[in-house]
Scaffold this active site. Structure first.
Site, PDB file in Angstrom:
ATOM      1  N   LYS A  58       0.855  -1.322  -0.186  1.00 21.57           N
ATOM      2  CA  LYS A  58      -0.307  -0.142   0.535  1.00 21.57           C
ATOM      3  C   LYS A  58       0.685   1.324   0.016  1.00 21.57           C
ATOM      4  O   LYS A  58       1.041   2.213  -0.534  1.00 21.57           O
ATOM      5  CB  LYS A  58      -0.869   0.367   0.935  1.00 21.57           C
ATOM      6  CG  LYS A  58      -2.312  -1.523   1.250  1.00 21.57           C
ATOM      7  CD  LYS A  58      -3.018  -0.557   2.690  1.00 21.57           C
ATOM      8  CE  LYS A  58      -3.983  -2.249   2.441  1.00 21.57           C
ATOM      9  NZ  LYS A  58      -4.406  -1.994   4.121  1.00 21.57           N
ATOM     10  N   GLN A  96      -5.107  -2.452   9.253  1.00 20.34           N
ATOM     11  CA  GLN A  96      -4.457  -3.730   8.797  1.00 20.34           C
ATOM     12  C   GLN A  96      -5.125  -4.447  10.162  1.00 20.34           C
ATOM     13  O   GLN A  96      -4.969  -4.584  11.313  1.00 20.34           O
ATOM     14  CB  GLN A  96      -3.189  -4.029   9.166  1.00 20.34           C
ATOM     15  CG  GLN A  96      -2.798  -4.852   7.942  1.00 20.34           C
ATOM     16  CD  GLN A  96      -4.071  -5.028   6.462  1.00 20.34           C
ATOM     17  OE1 GLN A  96      -3.848  -3.800   6.124  1.00 20.34           O
ATOM     18  NE2 GLN A  96      -3.574  -6.011   6.435  1.00 20.34           N
ATOM     19  N   ASP A 134     -11.885   1.750   3.603  1.00 22.67           N
ATOM     20  CA  ASP A 134     -11.544   0.657   3.589  1.00 22.67           C
ATOM     21  C   ASP A 134     -13.341  -0.100   3.609  1.00 22.67           C
ATOM     22  O   ASP A 134     -13.262  -0.852   2.815  1.00 22.67           O
ATOM     23  CB  ASP A 134     -11.375   0.134   4.354  1.00 22.67           C
ATOM     24  CG  ASP A 134      -9.765  -0.858   4.435  1.00 22.67           C
ATOM     25  OD1 ASP A 134      -9.357  -1.137   3.450  1.00 22.67           O
ATOM     26  OD2 ASP A 134      -9.161  -1.299   5.620  1.00 22.67           O
TER      27      ASP A 134
END
Length: 291
Positions: A52, A96, A119
């Site tokens: 990322k 995460q 997300d």
């Protein structure tokens, strides 16, 4: 049979994002900024977050990586999220997963400002998705929809079977495929579904997202179907240097000859996920979702 090339398509999407970021810089507009929080040192998470950060650099984004030891308290993590929520320079925030057992993923997800939830996991974004309102669509479903669109796969009036009911992939996909403009007739299946083989045999489009290696067999697929394989399972292999290989939820070798379109694993849905995360971050920087 046409392979849906996620690598090539993700590069095209990232190039489009990079071009728009370059134009923003020329106009003196804000550079998109994605922040990621990583707790512990899970190998898969480390790799994913590193990818990322690399992708942000490729498209001209700013990125921040905030690391914590596994022992970090839930209170400290939530406090850091609050600070990022208030930071006007940061457009997108991801935490995460998975998190250590002593930290509630639900609390963490709900603490993120929905406007920075790139997300797409916050209940507000999930609810807006269900209503057909503007929202951040979680990255994997968004990536799948990009593949379907860019390969001009017909969806209107088609029978679509989604196998798997997770909040990350299965449920969002069932909503997206049934929305106006896509107009598929969707059946959502799961581990308790009776007659799954017969249901799949009627499907024009199958989206397999249950996490069981090579679950979908050739005798479950009709001729000419489109197959989207979301699964990724690491299995031992004596034919690779690493000693393992990646398999999807679809028995690719035997299913592919029957298909009109199919995604490979790896190289199909996977590369689209990070590109879609970047897309959401750009949308946040532009205030496109929550105006």
């Amino acid at each position: 049979m046409i392979r849906l090339d996620g690598k090539q398509t993700s590069v095209a999407l990232k190039n489009e994002i990079a071009e728009e970021v370059a134009k923003r810089k020329e106009q003196g507009l804000k550079q998109p900024h994605l922040a990621a929080i990583l707790v512990g040192n899970n190998g898969a998470s480390e790799t994913y977050v590193a990818n990322k950060v690399k992708a942000c650099k490729e498209v001209g984004f700013k990125s921040s990586l905030i690391r914590y030891e596994t022992s970090v308290s839930e209170e400290e993590l939530l406090s850091r999220i609050d600070k990022i929520n208030q930071d006007q320079d940061i457009d997108g925030l991801i935490v995460q997963l998975p998190l250590p057992d002593h930290i509630s993923e639900e609390k963490v997800t709900e603490r993120i400002n929905p406007n920075k939830d790139v997300d797409g996991f916050h209940p507000q974004n999930m609810g807006r998705l269900a209503l057909g309102s503007p929202c951040y669509v979680s990255a994997t479903p968004h990536g799948i929809m990009e593949l379907i669109s860019r390969y001009n796969i017909e969806t209107s009036g088609k029978k679509c079977v989604v196998i798997g009911r997770s909040n990350i992939v299965g449920r969002p996909m069932s909503i997206l495929m049934s929305q106006k403009g896509i107009d598929a007739t969707v059946t959502l299946c799961h581990s308790r579904t009776v007659g799954l083989k017969e249901i799949c045999l009627e499907a024009d489009i199958i989206i397999a997202a249950l996490g069981k290696a090579e679950f979908l067999k050739a005798d479950m697929v009709k001729e000419g179907a489109t197959i989207i394989d979301v699964g990724i399972t690491r299995v031992p292999s004596d034919k690779t240097k690493s000693g393992w290989k990646l398999l999807g939820d679809v028995d690719f070798e035997n299913v592919a000859p029957k298909c009109s379109f199919i995604t490979p694993v790896p190289g199909g849905v996977g590369p689209m996920t990070i590109a879609s995360l970047l897309y959401n971050t750009l949308m946040s920087a532009k205030n496109e979702i929550y105006k």
